[in-house]
Motif scaffolding. Structure first.
Motif, short mmCIF file in Angstrom:
data_model
loop_
_atom_site.label_atom_id
_atom_site.label_comp_id
_atom_site.label_asym_id
_atom_site.label_seq_id
_atom_site.Cartn_x
_atom_site.Cartn_y
_atom_site.Cartn_z
N SER A 4 45.30 46.48 34.07
CA SER A 4 45.01 46.95 32.72
C SER A 4 44.94 48.47 32.78
CB SER A 4 43.67 46.39 32.25
OG SER A 4 42.62 47.02 32.94
N PRO A 5 44.86 49.14 31.63
CA PRO A 5 44.72 50.60 31.65
C PRO A 5 43.49 51.07 32.41
CG PRO A 5 45.26 49.83 29.45
CD PRO A 5 45.01 48.62 30.31
N GLU A 6 42.45 50.27 32.47
CA GLU A 6 41.23 50.64 33.18
C GLU A 6 41.34 50.40 34.68
OE1 GLU A 6 40.91 47.95 30.74
OE2 GLU A 6 40.97 49.50 29.21
N ARG A 13 40.21 40.35 35.28
CA ARG A 13 39.65 40.34 33.91
C ARG A 13 39.44 38.91 33.43
NH1 ARG A 13 43.90 43.68 32.73
NH2 ARG A 13 44.66 42.18 31.21
N GLU A 14 40.44 38.05 33.66
CA GLU A 14 40.33 36.66 33.22
C GLU A 14 39.20 35.94 33.95
OE1 GLU A 14 44.30 35.22 33.87
OE2 GLU A 14 45.07 36.27 32.10
N ALA A 18 35.67 34.28 32.45
CA ALA A 18 35.22 32.94 32.79
C ALA A 18 33.79 32.96 33.32
CB ALA A 18 36.16 32.31 33.82
N CYS A 19 33.47 33.93 34.17
CA CYS A 19 32.12 34.04 34.72
C CYS A 19 31.10 34.22 33.61
CB CYS A 19 32.04 35.19 35.72
SG CYS A 19 30.42 35.36 36.51
N GLY A 68 32.54 42.37 41.56
CA GLY A 68 33.41 43.51 41.85
C GLY A 68 33.49 44.49 40.70
N GLU A 69 33.53 43.98 39.48
CA GLU A 69 33.59 44.87 38.31
C GLU A 69 32.26 45.60 38.10
OE1 GLU A 69 36.34 45.72 35.82
OE2 GLU A 69 36.86 45.48 37.94
#
Length: 134
Positions: A4-6, A13-14, A18-19, A68-69
Protein backbone atom coordinates in the motif's frame (compact mmCIF):
# COMPACT_ATOMS: atom_id res chain seq x y z
CA UNK A 1 3.57 -8.96 -2.93
CA UNK A 2 1.97 -5.55 -3.52
CA UNK A 3 2.41 -2.75 -0.96
CA UNK A 4 0.00 0.00 0.00
CA UNK A 5 1.16 3.63 -0.11
CA UNK A 6 1.99 3.35 3.59
CA UNK A 7 4.34 0.43 2.91
CA UNK A 8 2.08 -2.24 4.37
CA UNK A 9 1.72 -5.26 2.09
CA UNK A 10 -1.86 -6.05 1.09
CA UNK A 11 -1.74 -9.48 2.75
CA UNK A 12 -0.63 -7.86 6.02
CA UNK A 13 -3.45 -5.28 5.84
CA UNK A 14 -6.01 -8.03 5.25
CA UNK A 15 -4.66 -10.08 8.16
CA UNK A 16 -4.72 -7.01 10.42
CA UNK A 17 -8.38 -6.45 9.54
CA UNK A 18 -9.11 -10.08 10.39
CA UNK A 19 -7.30 -9.76 13.73
CA UNK A 20 -9.32 -6.69 14.67
CA UNK A 21 -12.51 -8.59 13.81
CA UNK A 22 -11.52 -11.74 15.74
CA UNK A 23 -10.66 -9.82 18.89
CA UNK A 24 -13.74 -7.61 18.67
CA UNK A 25 -16.01 -10.62 18.20
CA UNK A 26 -14.51 -12.31 21.28
CA UNK A 27 -14.06 -9.31 23.59
CA UNK A 28 -16.29 -6.52 22.20
CA UNK A 29 -13.23 -4.24 22.31
CA UNK A 30 -11.78 -2.64 19.19
CA UNK A 31 -8.02 -2.92 18.59
CA UNK A 32 -6.64 0.48 17.55
CA UNK A 33 -3.05 -0.28 16.49
CA UNK A 34 -1.54 1.20 19.64
CA UNK A 35 0.78 -0.49 22.10
CA UNK A 36 -1.97 -0.16 24.72
CA UNK A 37 -3.96 -2.86 22.91
CA UNK A 38 -1.20 -5.48 22.97
CA UNK A 39 -2.19 -6.81 26.43
CA UNK A 40 -5.73 -7.30 25.10
CA UNK A 41 -4.36 -9.18 22.10
CA UNK A 42 -2.20 -11.31 24.40
CA UNK A 43 -5.25 -12.13 26.55
CA UNK A 44 -7.19 -13.12 23.43
CA UNK A 45 -4.33 -15.33 22.22
CA UNK A 46 -4.22 -17.23 25.52
CA UNK A 47 -7.88 -18.12 24.94
CA UNK A 48 -7.11 -19.33 21.42
CA UNK A 49 -4.50 -21.70 22.88
CA UNK A 50 -7.31 -24.02 24.01
CA UNK A 51 -8.95 -24.03 20.55
CA UNK A 52 -8.26 -26.46 17.77
CA UNK A 53 -5.31 -26.28 15.40
CA UNK A 54 -7.36 -24.86 12.52
CA UNK A 55 -8.36 -21.84 14.62
CA UNK A 56 -4.77 -21.29 15.79
CA UNK A 57 -3.59 -21.50 12.17
CA UNK A 58 -6.01 -18.69 11.22
CA UNK A 59 -5.39 -16.48 14.22
CA UNK A 60 -1.58 -16.57 14.42
CA UNK A 61 -0.88 -14.87 11.07
CA UNK A 62 -3.57 -12.27 11.79
CA UNK A 63 -2.21 -11.54 15.27
CA UNK A 64 1.37 -11.45 13.97
CA UNK A 65 0.42 -8.98 11.24
CA UNK A 66 -1.32 -6.77 13.80
CA UNK A 67 1.68 -6.94 16.16
CA UNK A 68 4.04 -6.09 13.29
CA UNK A 69 1.95 -3.05 12.37
CA UNK A 70 1.90 -1.84 15.99
CA UNK A 71 5.70 -2.12 16.08
CA UNK A 72 5.94 -0.23 12.78
CA UNK A 73 3.82 2.51 14.30
CA UNK A 74 6.26 2.84 17.19
CA UNK A 75 9.60 2.53 15.38
CA UNK A 76 10.94 3.25 11.90
CA UNK A 77 10.59 -0.20 10.33
CA UNK A 78 9.41 -1.89 7.17
CA UNK A 79 7.89 -5.22 6.17
CA UNK A 80 9.97 -7.72 4.24
CA UNK A 81 7.45 -10.13 2.74
CA UNK A 82 8.90 -11.63 -0.43
CA UNK A 83 6.26 -14.38 -0.69
CA UNK A 84 2.78 -15.18 0.56
CA UNK A 85 4.32 -17.62 3.05
CA UNK A 86 4.35 -15.87 6.43
CA UNK A 87 7.42 -17.85 7.52
CA UNK A 88 9.37 -15.67 5.05
CA UNK A 89 8.02 -12.43 6.52
CA UNK A 90 9.84 -10.14 8.89
CA UNK A 91 9.74 -6.62 10.19
CA UNK A 92 13.09 -4.90 9.68
CA UNK A 93 14.13 -1.85 11.65
CA UNK A 94 15.62 0.98 9.65
CA UNK A 95 18.38 2.19 12.01
CA UNK A 96 20.19 -1.13 11.83
CA UNK A 97 19.44 -4.58 10.49
CA UNK A 98 17.45 -5.78 13.48
CA UNK A 99 14.53 -7.96 12.42
CA UNK A 100 11.91 -10.39 13.67
CA UNK A 101 9.05 -12.50 12.35
CA UNK A 102 5.91 -11.26 14.13
CA UNK A 103 3.80 -14.20 12.94
CA UNK A 104 6.22 -16.69 14.48
CA UNK A 105 6.09 -14.68 17.72
CA UNK A 106 2.28 -14.81 17.61
CA UNK A 107 2.39 -18.59 17.15
CA UNK A 108 4.65 -18.86 20.18
CA UNK A 109 2.34 -16.61 22.21
CA UNK A 110 -0.63 -18.81 21.33
CA UNK A 111 1.14 -22.07 22.10
CA UNK A 112 3.01 -20.78 25.14
CA UNK A 113 6.20 -22.37 23.84
CA UNK A 114 8.91 -21.89 21.25
CA UNK A 115 8.14 -23.09 17.73
CA UNK A 116 11.53 -22.12 16.36
CA UNK A 117 14.67 -23.48 18.01
CA UNK A 118 15.99 -20.64 20.12
CA UNK A 119 12.68 -18.81 19.87
CA UNK A 120 11.20 -16.62 17.19
CA UNK A 121 12.88 -13.54 18.63
CA UNK A 122 14.99 -10.85 17.12
CA UNK A 123 17.90 -11.27 14.73
CA UNK A 124 20.61 -8.75 14.06
CA UNK A 125 23.52 -8.39 11.70
CA UNK A 126 26.50 -8.89 14.01
CA UNK A 127 28.41 -6.12 12.25
CA UNK A 128 25.72 -3.71 13.38
CA UNK A 129 25.52 -4.86 16.99
CA UNK A 130 27.59 -1.83 18.05
CA UNK A 131 24.83 0.46 16.74
CA UNK A 132 22.39 -1.27 19.09
CA UNK A 133 24.61 -0.60 22.08
CA UNK A 134 24.54 3.17 21.42
Amino acid sequence: MSDSPEGTPRAVRELCDACVQYVHRATHVELDFTADTLPLLDHYLRGVREGDEAIRALVAPAAGAYFGEVVRGLFPARWHSPTDDWSDWRVEFERCFLHFNPVALAHEAILGQEIVEGGAGFGVNLQESETLRD
